[in-house]
Design a protein around this motif. Sequence first.
Motif, short mmCIF file in Angstrom:
data_model
loop_
_atom_site.label_atom_id
_atom_site.label_comp_id
_atom_site.label_asym_id
_atom_site.label_seq_id
_atom_site.Cartn_x
_atom_site.Cartn_y
_atom_site.Cartn_z
N VAL A 287 43.54 41.72 36.50
CA VAL A 287 44.86 42.23 36.11
C VAL A 287 45.91 41.98 37.20
O VAL A 287 47.03 41.56 36.91
CB VAL A 287 44.80 43.73 35.73
N ASN A 288 45.53 42.24 38.43
CA ASN A 288 46.47 41.98 39.54
C ASN A 288 45.81 41.01 40.51
O ASN A 288 44.66 41.20 40.90
CB ASN A 288 46.81 43.29 40.27
N ASN A 289 46.54 39.96 40.87
CA ASN A 289 45.97 38.93 41.72
C ASN A 289 46.49 39.09 43.15
O ASN A 289 47.61 38.68 43.47
CB ASN A 289 46.29 37.55 41.13
N THR A 290 45.65 39.68 43.97
CA THR A 290 46.00 40.12 45.33
C THR A 290 46.55 38.99 46.19
O THR A 290 47.45 39.19 46.99
CB THR A 290 44.74 40.68 46.01
N ILE A 291 45.96 37.82 46.06
CA ILE A 291 46.35 36.69 46.92
C ILE A 291 47.61 36.01 46.40
O ILE A 291 48.53 35.70 47.16
CB ILE A 291 45.17 35.69 47.04
N THR B 289 50.51 37.96 41.67
CA THR B 289 50.87 38.02 40.25
C THR B 289 50.16 39.18 39.56
O THR B 289 49.17 39.71 40.09
CB THR B 289 50.48 36.73 39.50
N CYS B 290 50.67 39.50 38.38
CA CYS B 290 50.11 40.65 37.66
C CYS B 290 50.38 40.50 36.17
O CYS B 290 51.42 40.00 35.77
CB CYS B 290 50.78 41.92 38.19
N PHE B 291 49.42 40.92 35.36
CA PHE B 291 49.67 41.02 33.91
C PHE B 291 50.40 42.32 33.64
O PHE B 291 49.88 43.40 33.96
CB PHE B 291 48.35 41.02 33.13
#
Lengths: 360, 360
Positions: free
Chosen positions: A149-153, A156-158
Amino acid sequence: MHRVFNFSSGPSALPLPVLEKAQKELCNYQQTGISVMEMSHRSSAYQEIMDETTSLLKELMEIPYNYQILFLPGGASLQFSMVPLNLLRKSKKADYIHTGSWSKKAIAEAKKYGEIRIAASSDEQQFREVPVLNKMVFDDEADYVHITVNNTIEGTCFHQIPHTGNVPLVADMSSNILSTYCDVSAFGIIYAGAQKNLGTAGVTIVLVREDLIGNAASDCPTMLDYQTHSKHRSLYNTPPSFSIYITKLVLEWLKEMGGVSAIESLNREKARLLYTFLDESKLFTSNVARNSRSLMNIPFTTDSDDLNQKFIEEAKAAGLVTLGGHRSVGGMRASIYNAMPLEGVQELVAFMSNFEMNNR
Amino acid sequence: MHRVFNFSSGPSALPLPVLEKAQKELCNYQQTGISVMEMSHRSSAYQEIMDETTSLLKELMEIPYNYQILFLPGGASLQFSMVPLNLLRKSKKADYIHTGSWSKKAIAEAKKYGEIRIAASSDEQQFREVPVLNKMVFDDEADYVHITVNNTIEGTCFHQIPHTGNVPLVADMSSNILSTYCDVSAFGIIYAGAQKNLGTAGVTIVLVREDLIGNAASDCPTMLDYQTHSKHRSLYNTPPSFSIYITKLVLEWLKEMGGVSAIESLNREKARLLYTFLDESKLFTSNVARNSRSLMNIPFTTDSDDLNQKFIEEAKAAGLVTLGGHRSVGGMRASIYNAMPLEGVQELVAFMSNFEMNNR
């Protein structure tokens, strides 16, 4: 005591009241005469800690009755194995949404155990956005759909969760759990390492819809079978007991802050501050597509590696630490999880603004 | 502050200086302005903690150069799977020594992956002793031999380590690591959950001879492959970082105490005190065969369940806590790991002596 603002992506900042409470009772927990670290996991004092942690999480996330709340070791990386080992039971097919470094690892691991399809990917956009999933058609036969859901690197996020019909949706929410409202009933499984929004490293929270438990193959390692932990209420063996206790303190703090809706407002305000500055800046830029921006992890950069380095060092000297970007992408990244106070982001923006004036 | 003597079998007592140091630096580790719990595992400050922990362990256990020291999640229970998944590579056969509840679990798990032989067992002796292994012949073709050196529940211990020739010897030392001298080079693998002699729950120390790394099957979960952790120096993903830090403090304390030889003398003295009392007592008895007595876990009982209950309650009121026996065996058990001071055992013996006078 000189504390700094810590923008680490994880393990990351904890609320100061949590640390102070842990410190106060470190040698003697509530008149038991021992530390939580010394407590038998079978004792009634420790069972109370587990029960309170569970019930706080249930309350704060409004977790429906038909979900088990598990406290597991091994981080999200172990879930990359546990999910396919437990869920690939009928068609042995699964759909994965590919949005960056972590989904890549999840996919590689799942491929060991079944037929894994990349149902959507933003690879061609260098993961600067997440794919649009509204109108997507998932494989009806898939045993599950997996989403990060959330891309730490990537930062981005849905912001919208896809409808997957009867196919269970499995979500890695390591870096956004409890940051905004989440309808748990839309998911089959939600998992999250504690070291971002839930406490410190060592424990991973897994919410599993009960019908997804009990399907692991007979040669699945006992510790990797959700049923083992569900049956023993996360006490099959000694759990990471102190980390669970820290999670309890974090959840107590969150409740006192006003729960998820209150922290969501604060998170939106923190992110708005930083993105507004970035959008107006002539020195700093964000590479993430506007519709996919994470509220938690905000990568940014100047056009010079030297200037980036100078920024990171001067920020550190000013008490704004761990602003270096992930080693795979460089630049800077501010992780502003629940525990980062508004003042931390205000100070960061003020510092960036000053830095821009001095380095244009 | 009112501290008690804690006889828990694990998580168990920690040295007070360790707790006090952890408490002191809980909100601000060595002027970094953050807690160890908030520290990125990729930071230089945290790398130092890992390096120091590793080098202290190497020094205290005199670990030869050809062993990797791994800090893993999941407890000994996860090692029950990792050992066969990594080592059953040639004949897919292994010899297990069966000495109680924990070896039983290790055997059940290994049977999922290969042909497991119970090479020796004290089942018929109700595990009141360990089998004599001096003259045993192990299967030359076995991929390894597994032994549970100290049996936490049964209160037994191997005082001699068997020679297994070219077959690697794998040892669960969860409840006796660092309590007495151990020749690491006699073992292929040694593993131990930290929550007894090494710190608090959440991390498991695994010493692996390097030639045993790199043989896992391709479908072995990445997190269960020793090579993953060896290659990444236990930083493949976020490790249980605070638990590792507590292990560092425990090892520093042990070194200050004079290392393994000093703690071994102390442990022998503590155990001697308690066993001598038990042997002379007309109320309390130990059921463990003399040649197999554990220095760490000492179960004892009266001939009445009611009296046992009364003892446990009165001891607790007197500040001697967690003396109940394991739920599978009842009675009492005193776990007197490294961190239990001599005074704790002296107080226990004095209390038992008084209790005996009042309840004969």
